[in-house]
Design a protein around this motif. Structure first.
Motif, PDB file in Angstrom:
ATOM      1  N   GLY A 117      46.174  52.492  33.204  1.00 56.94           N
ATOM      2  CA  GLY A 117      45.035  51.706  33.658  1.00 56.94           C
ATOM      3  C   GLY A 117      45.089  51.424  35.149  1.00 56.94           C
ATOM      4  O   GLY A 117      44.070  51.442  35.841  1.00 56.94           O
ATOM      5  N   LEU A 118      46.295  51.150  35.642  1.00 57.96           N
ATOM      6  CA  LEU A 118      46.509  50.851  37.056  1.00 57.96           C
ATOM      7  C   LEU A 118      47.858  51.417  37.475  1.00 57.96           C
ATOM      8  O   LEU A 118      48.757  51.569  36.640  1.00 57.96           O
ATOM      9  CB  LEU A 118      46.550  49.333  37.304  1.00 57.96           C
ATOM     10  N   HIS A 119      48.003  51.707  38.754  1.00 56.01           N
ATOM     11  CA  HIS A 119      49.330  52.065  39.260  1.00 56.01           C
ATOM     12  C   HIS A 119      49.358  51.823  40.754  1.00 56.01           C
ATOM     13  O   HIS A 119      48.316  51.757  41.419  1.00 56.01           O
ATOM     14  CB  HIS A 119      49.685  53.518  38.931  1.00 56.01           C
ATOM     15  N   LEU A 121      51.061  45.643  42.846  1.00 54.74           N
ATOM     16  CA  LEU A 121      50.635  45.328  41.477  1.00 54.74           C
ATOM     17  C   LEU A 121      50.890  43.860  41.157  1.00 54.74           C
ATOM     18  O   LEU A 121      50.106  43.226  40.453  1.00 54.74           O
ATOM     19  CB  LEU A 121      51.373  46.209  40.467  1.00 54.74           C
ATOM     20  N   ALA A 122      51.988  43.317  41.678  1.00 59.35           N
ATOM     21  CA  ALA A 122      52.322  41.915  41.414  1.00 59.35           C
ATOM     22  C   ALA A 122      51.283  40.960  41.996  1.00 59.35           C
ATOM     23  O   ALA A 122      51.186  39.810  41.573  1.00 59.35           O
ATOM     24  CB  ALA A 122      53.703  41.592  41.970  1.00 59.35           C
ATOM     25  N   LYS A 123      50.482  41.451  42.970  1.00 64.76           N
ATOM     26  CA  LYS A 123      49.438  40.623  43.584  1.00 64.76           C
ATOM     27  C   LYS A 123      48.044  40.989  43.103  1.00 64.76           C
ATOM     28  O   LYS A 123      47.066  40.345  43.500  1.00 64.76           O
ATOM     29  CB  LYS A 123      49.502  40.780  45.110  1.00 64.76           C
ATOM     30  N   ASP A 124      47.950  42.022  42.263  1.00 63.89           N
ATOM     31  CA  ASP A 124      46.647  42.463  41.773  1.00 63.89           C
ATOM     32  C   ASP A 124      46.094  41.451  40.766  1.00 63.89           C
ATOM     33  O   ASP A 124      46.784  41.074  39.813  1.00 63.89           O
ATOM     34  CB  ASP A 124      46.793  43.846  41.111  1.00 63.89           C
ATOM     35  N   VAL A 125      44.872  41.041  40.986  1.00 62.83           N
ATOM     36  CA  VAL A 125      44.272  40.003  40.144  1.00 62.83           C
ATOM     37  C   VAL A 125      44.258  40.404  38.676  1.00 62.83           C
ATOM     38  O   VAL A 125      44.515  39.588  37.790  1.00 62.83           O
ATOM     39  CB  VAL A 125      42.828  39.695  40.634  1.00 62.83           C
ATOM     40  N   ARG A 126      43.973  41.681  38.406  1.00 67.30           N
ATOM     41  CA  ARG A 126      43.916  42.125  37.004  1.00 67.30           C
ATOM     42  C   ARG A 126      45.286  42.043  36.338  1.00 67.30           C
ATOM     43  O   ARG A 126      45.399  41.643  35.181  1.00 67.30           O
ATOM     44  CB  ARG A 126      43.388  43.563  36.949  1.00 67.30           C
ATOM     45  N   VAL A 127      46.331  42.384  37.075  1.00 61.39           N
ATOM     46  CA  VAL A 127      47.685  42.296  36.528  1.00 61.39           C
ATOM     47  C   VAL A 127      48.096  40.840  36.357  1.00 61.39           C
ATOM     48  O   VAL A 127      48.679  40.458  35.340  1.00 61.39           O
ATOM     49  CB  VAL A 127      48.685  43.028  37.451  1.00 61.39           C
TER      50      VAL A 127
END
Length: 250
Positions: free
Chosen positions: A220-222, A228-234
């Motif tokens: 879904g994401l990479h 990634l630790a700052k990505d809103v979805r994660v």
């Protein structure tokens, strides 16, 4: 990522159980000396991915490891090529002492005629002093955290080119989880290539260089783990509101 630095290249991977397909064209890469994590919810296909890479499940697609296509290679051949899996259930020899479990892990370098391969015991004992204290103790009598340490130590005895860890924090107390991840950080500093499958997204992203978010058999994401630790979805899905607030204020 250059061809020379690429250790694992997976493209179009399909795998499952019987008629139930779990992985639907999965693709990801891992460079030498890199820690890559695959995070995602239960049932997303994380363990299936590792089992397919190891040859424990039939799979379609391309898996290139250290420049070699793994099509038609057996589990034993993949072990000898340098793949090592620490399974979720650890699968130790419970009626054998700790040290005997570790020595059995050295089957690959022993078969390859690596001189002084038994000296790997001292490296494992340096990483896990508790195992040295319990080297004569039966593996089946160890605590959950000690069994996980033994499983990782046994895999390291194989001197693998790629260490694959399946949910190493599962079922462990928070203090033990921190200890396990400290060891992963140390291995990373030593240049060990690691593929880390974890449900504990926060801990995994803190030790990894790059991350993939697996959702129902697809990526879904990479991106770089710190991104990634700052990505809103994660954050919303895996890290919780408290982490989201901290990231927003950073």
């Amino acid at each position: 990522m250059t061809t020379e630095s690429l250790l694992l290249d997976v493209q179009g991977l399909h795998a499952g159980y019987g008629r139930a397909e779990v992985l639907s064209g999965l693709g990801f890469q891992l460079a030498r000396g890199q820690v890559v994590t695959v995070i995602g919810p239960n049932g997303a296909g994380k363990s299936t991915t590792l089992n397919a890479l190891m040859g424990l499940l039939p799979a379609r697609g391309t898996i290139r490891f250290d420049g070699v296509d793994l099509a038609d290679t057996t589990l034993e051949e993949r072990v000898m090529m340098g793949l090592a899996l620490v399974p979720e259930k650890r699968e130790l020899f419970g009626t054998m002492p700790v040290e005997d479990n570790l020595v059995l892990g050295g089957y690959r370098p022993m078969r390859l005629g690596v001189p002084g391969w038994k000296s790997g015991l001292e490296r494992v004992y340096d990483l896990f002093p508790r195992l040295k204290e319990r080297r004569a103790q039966l593996a089946g009598t160890l605590s959950g955290g000690e069994r996980q340490m033994l499983a990782v130590g046994r895999a390291l005895m194989a001197q693998p080119k790629l260490l694959m860890l399946d949910e190493p924090s599962l079922g462990l107390a928070p203090l033990v989880v921190r200890e396990i991840f400290r060891i992963i950080e140390r291995l990373r500093a030593e240049g060990v290539s690691i593929l880390l499958v974890e449900q504990n997204a926060r801990a995994a992203l803190e030790v990894a260089d790059y991350g993939y978010v697996l959702e129902t058999g697809e990526i879904g994401l990479h991106g770089p783990a710190r991104d990634l630790a700052k990505d809103v979805r994660v954050i919303d899905t895996y890290l919780g509101a408290a982490r989201g607030k901290a990231a927003a204020e950073a």
